[in-house]
Design a protein around this motif. Structure first.
Motif, PDB file in Angstrom:
ATOM      1  N   UNK A  74       0.823  -1.217   0.000  1.00  0.00           N
ATOM      2  CA  UNK A  74       0.000   0.000   0.000  1.00  0.00           C
ATOM      3  C   UNK A  74       0.853   1.260   0.000  1.00  0.00           C
ATOM      4  N   UNK A  75       2.085   1.169   0.495  1.00  0.00           N
ATOM      5  CA  UNK A  75       2.989   2.322   0.433  1.00  0.00           C
ATOM      6  C   UNK A  75       3.413   2.635  -0.995  1.00  0.00           C
ATOM      7  N   UNK A  76       3.155   1.714  -1.923  1.00  0.00           N
ATOM      8  CA  UNK A  76       3.472   1.946  -3.332  1.00  0.00           C
ATOM      9  C   UNK A  76       2.294   2.583  -4.072  1.00  0.00           C
ATOM     10  N   UNK A  77       1.257   2.927  -3.292  1.00  0.00           N
ATOM     11  CA  UNK A  77       0.064   3.570  -3.838  1.00  0.00           C
ATOM     12  C   UNK A  77       0.004   5.016  -3.357  1.00  0.00           C
ATOM     13  N   UNK A  78      -0.398   5.898  -4.226  1.00  0.00           N
ATOM     14  CA  UNK A  78      -0.750   7.255  -3.825  1.00  0.00           C
ATOM     15  C   UNK A  78      -2.269   7.350  -3.799  1.00  0.00           C
ATOM     16  N   UNK A  79      -2.820   7.675  -2.646  1.00  0.00           N
ATOM     17  CA  UNK A  79      -4.279   7.683  -2.472  1.00  0.00           C
ATOM     18  C   UNK A  79      -4.770   9.099  -2.223  1.00  0.00           C
ATOM     19  N   UNK A 148       1.157  12.341  -5.046  1.00  0.00           N
ATOM     20  CA  UNK A 148       2.143  11.924  -6.050  1.00  0.00           C
ATOM     21  C   UNK A 148       3.588  12.179  -5.649  1.00  0.00           C
ATOM     22  N   UNK A 149       3.828  12.918  -4.583  1.00  0.00           N
ATOM     23  CA  UNK A 149       5.187  13.377  -4.282  1.00  0.00           C
ATOM     24  C   UNK A 149       6.153  12.225  -4.033  1.00  0.00           C
ATOM     25  N   UNK A 150       5.696  11.140  -3.462  1.00  0.00           N
ATOM     26  CA  UNK A 150       6.590  10.011  -3.189  1.00  0.00           C
ATOM     27  C   UNK A 150       6.730   9.078  -4.398  1.00  0.00           C
ATOM     28  N   UNK A 151       6.209   9.509  -5.557  1.00  0.00           N
ATOM     29  CA  UNK A 151       6.353   8.801  -6.827  1.00  0.00           C
ATOM     30  C   UNK A 151       5.801   7.375  -6.753  1.00  0.00           C
ATOM     31  N   UNK A 152       4.517   7.242  -6.427  1.00  0.00           N
ATOM     32  CA  UNK A 152       3.929   5.907  -6.305  1.00  0.00           C
ATOM     33  C   UNK A 152       3.736   5.248  -7.667  1.00  0.00           C
ATOM     34  N   UNK A 153       3.687   3.923  -7.672  1.00  0.00           N
ATOM     35  CA  UNK A 153       3.471   3.185  -8.909  1.00  0.00           C
ATOM     36  C   UNK A 153       1.991   3.181  -9.304  1.00  0.00           C
ATOM     37  N   UNK A 154       1.129   3.282  -8.306  1.00  0.00           N
ATOM     38  CA  UNK A 154      -0.313   3.276  -8.541  1.00  0.00           C
ATOM     39  C   UNK A 154      -0.909   4.513  -7.888  1.00  0.00           C
ATOM     40  N   UNK A 155      -1.785   5.199  -8.609  1.00  0.00           N
ATOM     41  CA  UNK A 155      -2.505   6.349  -8.065  1.00  0.00           C
ATOM     42  C   UNK A 155      -3.982   6.000  -7.998  1.00  0.00           C
ATOM     43  N   UNK A 156      -4.584   6.202  -6.831  1.00  0.00           N
ATOM     44  CA  UNK A 156      -6.019   6.016  -6.650  1.00  0.00           C
ATOM     45  C   UNK A 156      -6.600   7.365  -6.265  1.00  0.00           C
ATOM     46  N   UNK A 157      -7.486   7.893  -7.120  1.00  0.00           N
ATOM     47  CA  UNK A 157      -7.990   9.243  -6.903  1.00  0.00           C
ATOM     48  C   UNK A 157      -9.514   9.252  -6.933  1.00  0.00           C
ATOM     49  N   UNK A 158     -10.092   9.705  -5.832  1.00  0.00           N
ATOM     50  CA  UNK A 158     -11.546   9.742  -5.668  1.00  0.00           C
ATOM     51  C   UNK A 158     -12.009  11.179  -5.882  1.00  0.00           C
ATOM     52  N   UNK A 159     -12.699  11.433  -6.982  1.00  0.00           N
ATOM     53  CA  UNK A 159     -13.175  12.772  -7.365  1.00  0.00           C
ATOM     54  C   UNK A 159     -12.045  13.807  -7.357  1.00  0.00           C
ATOM     55  N   UNK A 160     -10.989  13.597  -8.140  1.00  0.00           N
ATOM     56  CA  UNK A 160      -9.836  14.501  -8.096  1.00  0.00           C
ATOM     57  C   UNK A 160     -10.109  15.897  -8.634  1.00  0.00           C
TER      58      UNK A 160
END
Length: 305
Positions: A74-79, A148-160
């Motif tokens: 989960x640390x590889x995700x930007x939420x 996005x600052x930690x450069x995640x491999x996966x981005x999950x965005x709810x109503x961005x």
């Protein structure tokens, strides 16, 4: 290495007897821009929160980047949640560096990365200000940088796009396109159908906690075929809705959109229109993702929102 960034199998969640998510299975390919769609209350946010372990699933399994979901994956995700998770009285740059450090990025490197992001999203002049001094749109951009600052491999965005003006929406879209081209996987939950249609290559639609459909956007739209007419004209077009072959007519003021019945001949509709009106535009189109969304959701008995 798994070809899937996220895999959900038979995931379920209930609250006090209410089934929020029922036996949901999804595959999100690596490098894709994946749209998770559904009306309010369909279970989208609950699903994303289960992926992030904010809520525990009652049943089913979740894999992230080919591994069973745990804190390391989960640390590889930007939420980016729908509700902003910023500290209102904390200075913006200090807050964003702190949030990146929680994800394992060194504070020095986080500070170095922060400048270009602040400049690109128009927040450079606000870096020393407290978050509660920023407008809603600025706070949304700040939340995005935190994602996005930690450069995640996966981005999950709810109503961005929530709270953004048209200029801000364009900036955000451009950034997401750049991230996708760099190989990031993006999961996007949004009511902005035009944004989803332009950005996403795959979508899944859930209604009442269950998956109604999923697949590439082009295939989802093609299932309805080119059964929609756009007609712009001068004159009284009130008769159009009653023409043979017209299943539904939507009036947008400057033009009407006509959904044809199965087997209807568009030329016969055009013929009758030109007999009584001055036609300025006639076009046969594939229904938009918005139209498909509304038709599918209302057809399942759920109110679109």
């Amino acid at each position: 290495m798994s070809d899937q960034a996220l895999v959900l199998r038979g995931v379920c969640k209930s609250f006090a007897g209410h089934v929020a998510v029922k036996d949901l299975s999804l595959d999100v390919p690596r490098g894709s821009v994946f749209g998770l769609l559904g009306p309010n209350g369909a279970g989208k946010t609950t699903t994303l929160r289960m992926v992030m372990d904010i809520l525990g699933a009652d049943a089913g399994s979740i894999e992230i980047l080919g591994r069973p979901a745990d804190q390391a994956t989960r640390d590889r995700i930007g939420y980016m949640p729908e509700e902003r998770g910023l500290y209102p009285r904390m200075v913006l740059e200090e807050q964003l560096v702190f949030m990146a450090s929680i994800k394992g990025l060194g504070r020095k490197e986080a500070a170095e990365r922060l400048g270009p992001w602040l400049e690109r999203l128009g927040l450079e002049d606000w870096r020393k200000r407290k978050t509660n001094e920023l407008s809603k749109g600025m706070q949304q951009k700040a939340q995005f940088i935190a994602t996005v600052l930690h450069d995640p491999e996966v981005l999950i965005m709810d109503e961005p796009m929530s709270g953004l003006d048209p200029v801000g929406m364009n900036v955000m879209r451009d950034v997401m396109v750049d991230l996708s081209r760099r190989g990031s996987t993006i999961v996007l939950s949004s009511h902005q159908m035009d944004t989803v249609e332009k950005l996403c290559d795959r979508v899944a639609l859930i209604s009442k906690g269950e998956k109604v459909l999923d697949g590439p956007v082009s295939e989802v739209k093609a299932r309805h075929g080119q059964n929609t007419l756009i007609l712009a004209f001068d004159g009284d077009g009130s008769f159009l809705a009653s023409l043979p072959g017209v299943a539904k007519l939507s009036d947008f003021g400057q033009y009407v959109e006509i959904r044809m019945s199965e087997g209807a001949d568009p030329q016969s509709i055009l013929q009758e229109a030109t007999r009584q009106l001055t036609v300025r535009r006639f076009e046969i189109v594939v229904p938009s993702l918005h139209d498909f969304f509304v038709e599918t959701v209302t057809g399942s008995g759920e109110e679109a929102a």
